[in-house]
Enzyme design. Sequence first.
Site, short mmCIF file in Angstrom:
data_model
loop_
_atom_site.label_atom_id
_atom_site.label_comp_id
_atom_site.label_asym_id
_atom_site.label_seq_id
_atom_site.Cartn_x
_atom_site.Cartn_y
_atom_site.Cartn_z
N CYS A 23 0.70 -1.10 -0.04
CA CYS A 23 -0.26 -0.04 0.14
C CYS A 23 0.75 1.26 0.12
CB CYS A 23 -1.10 -0.01 1.14
SG CYS A 23 -0.84 -0.86 2.49
N ARG A 56 7.50 -10.57 5.49
CA ARG A 56 7.32 -10.53 6.55
C ARG A 56 7.84 -11.48 7.48
NH1 ARG A 56 0.37 -9.78 5.94
NH2 ARG A 56 0.55 -8.17 4.37
N GLN A 61 1.35 -11.38 -3.55
CA GLN A 61 0.00 -10.89 -3.18
C GLN A 61 -0.55 -10.44 -4.56
OE1 GLN A 61 -0.11 -7.74 -0.45
NE2 GLN A 61 -0.94 -8.96 1.34
N ASP A 63 -2.43 -7.78 -4.95
CA ASP A 63 -2.92 -6.79 -4.23
C ASP A 63 -3.40 -5.65 -5.03
OD1 ASP A 63 -3.21 -5.46 -2.02
OD2 ASP A 63 -1.08 -4.97 -1.57
N HIS A 69 -5.40 -1.43 -4.57
CA HIS A 69 -6.02 -0.48 -4.12
C HIS A 69 -6.81 0.23 -4.96
CE1 HIS A 69 -2.22 -1.66 -1.69
NE2 HIS A 69 -3.11 -1.60 -0.77
N LYS A 126 -12.09 -5.04 8.09
CA LYS A 126 -11.40 -6.10 7.04
C LYS A 126 -12.67 -7.13 7.08
CE LYS A 126 -8.45 -8.90 9.52
NZ LYS A 126 -7.06 -9.53 9.61
N HIS A 166 -8.15 -1.59 0.46
CA HIS A 166 -7.22 -2.64 0.33
C HIS A 166 -8.01 -3.93 -0.11
CE1 HIS A 166 -4.14 -0.30 2.75
NE2 HIS A 166 -5.30 0.09 3.14
#
Length: 646
Positions: free
Chosen positions: A339, A368, A386, A388, A390, A470, A516
């Site tokens: 992000c 991570r 991911q 991912d 946004h 979430k 997200h």
Amino acid sequence: MADISLTFPDGNSRSFPAGVTAAEVAASISNSLAKKAISATVNDTHWDLQWPIEEDAAIAIHTMKDDEQALELIRHDLAHIMARAVQELWPEVQVTIGPVIQNGWYYDFDRKEPFTPEDLGVIEAKMKEIINARDPVRTELWSRDDAILHYKKSHEPYKVELVEAIPEGEDIRMYWHGDWQDLCRGPHLQNTGQVPADAFKLMSVAGAYWRGDSDRPMLQRIYGVGFKNRNDLKDHLLFLEEAEKRDHRRLGREMNLFHFEEVAPGSVFWHPSGWRLFQTLISYMRRRQEAAGYVEVNSPDIMDKALWELSGHWQNYRENMFLAETQDDRDYALKPMNCPGHMMIYNQGIKSYRDLPLKIAEFGKVHRYEPSGALHGLLRVRSFTQDDAHIYCTPEQLTEECLKVNELILSIYSDFGFDDVHVKLSTRPENRIGSDESWDRSEEALRTALDQAEMNYTIFEGEGAFYGPKLEYVLRDAIGRDWQCGTLQVDYNLPERFQTTYVAANGEKKAPVMLHRALFGSLERFTGILIEQHAGRLPFWLAPRQVVVASIVSDADDFVYEVVESLKAKGISAEADTRNEKINYKVREHSLAKVPVILAIGGREVENRTVTVRRLGEKQTQTVGLDEIVTQLAEEATPPDLRRAT
RNA sequence: GCUGCUGUAGCUCAGAGGUAGAGCACUCCCUUGGUAAGGGAGAGGUCGAGAGUUCAAUUCUCUCCAGCAGCACCA
């Protein structure tokens, strides 16, 4: 004594003296029901036969035929019987809590010496003794003070704490299995002999924190499974054996998809076949996202600490970030999320309300530092990719965008055979950034989206991310463990922190809302779940190795290579197997490797330019022309979204 | 991270205080075989890493690393 009226499931009512027990009600119906009764449901409460009923109510009497109630009672009694057995064997052991869980129960004990696997057998034997003794089960209501006094006297601090957690003024229920006493909400069976002695098994011992709190002592938890009869137990153990064969870690090795090394705990070494599957998933997702109006970007893997301070990750997750040591005087971190990078991309240039919703996607690899005990094959790793994205939108567009993401996720999961998806809604946690007002709006948006889509979901209070609530889309592994895959999170906070704006229709600068979202979530995890879901036998379009073309005699080798090339020309993964082995050997090997299609070629096939097709799991074969099989397999290899498009 | 268990050949596993074994896989040879293992030979191991005890450690002890189960964690 006043009478009360009890209504039975058939709609008939009868009056009984107030304080009548469920057992007496059963006895008033018939002798046989009195004997067979195990519990009752009184106004939706699972009711012990010994408990008195004081008011008008709806009542249903249960027998062992009612699976739900029977299993609940059996497992609950087994928990008590196990605790009693442990205390009879080791009187110094402190007992704590022991609830019923899926397929069985557990009980947590405080004991200095660890329980060994051999101990489990000893405990099982003692449990059988207790069951065979047919000890009566008895219950009493105690005052809270009496209960506290009792447990203080008997030096059971865990029980004292449990009772003290119960609100003052409330009575405490006590149960006795024979002479053994435990604090318990109930209900229970009427004597220990009602528990089947041959349908349970103690499975494992593991540590578990007292009251689930890692700052408190660790107890020893013994897990058991229990059923109504021996066959159900056998079936369950068989299921576990089968599940072990579906374990993606085992299949990953057997199918040569990936491996792990000590030098990189929690990071995947993808082999060619596994990587092909991985890339098939990415290509699919890329198409779906493009069709849904996303644009794809790529942001740096290593960025200055300053960025992570700005986003709030440094303050919240510093311990879990990989840091990069360099020659200059700056602190860098490997990105744990995409992000902040996407914020930087959004913030380039001035955005108009006409640009919104802006959907920025990235197949970003994030790192991570997960706790060592959390690592689990592909399902929990330290570096993962991911899918991912946004979504930057106006507050007015928020609900609509949530709905669209939800719809997209469900459509995508269904393409992979996941039609039964659990959804969790996690709300504001204690540690969070942002105002309560923005949290109200965020939670409301997610709830509205779920309600409008008429979804079933479970709310988890306080489980949200630090920047927003979430939705989690949860899939199950082979033995029923839940894993979060897709996620959708509403965030008013990051745009504020990054001073992200757009120019509204009236010329004013406004902060957009940010979503997200990840659909597969972690590609690694999704791949793992997918392997378990299909027990390695992936559908043809996903199969990492689709076709092996095997020669029966070496004279067929040239034609084998020709067939392989024809398949490859259509984008199908095809390999030649012209080894000096018999066809039986080749068929066995490729079947075990879960290759969906084997094309065998001998003298006859060469002569007629045909192939003999053998599909995984099918005994019979079929001989078809080369062109025909190429066309047919190319059709089968078409991903579901492209198939819909044609 | 915590509790417990585990770590021997690519895989599955046996073994014992005196420096290692099986099956499968691998390589080579024979075999050209029609749908789940044809036959023979060969190669392959710093017994997870380090330290200690011992004349001697892969075996016993300790520390570390990794894996497994569960707990805690999961932006």
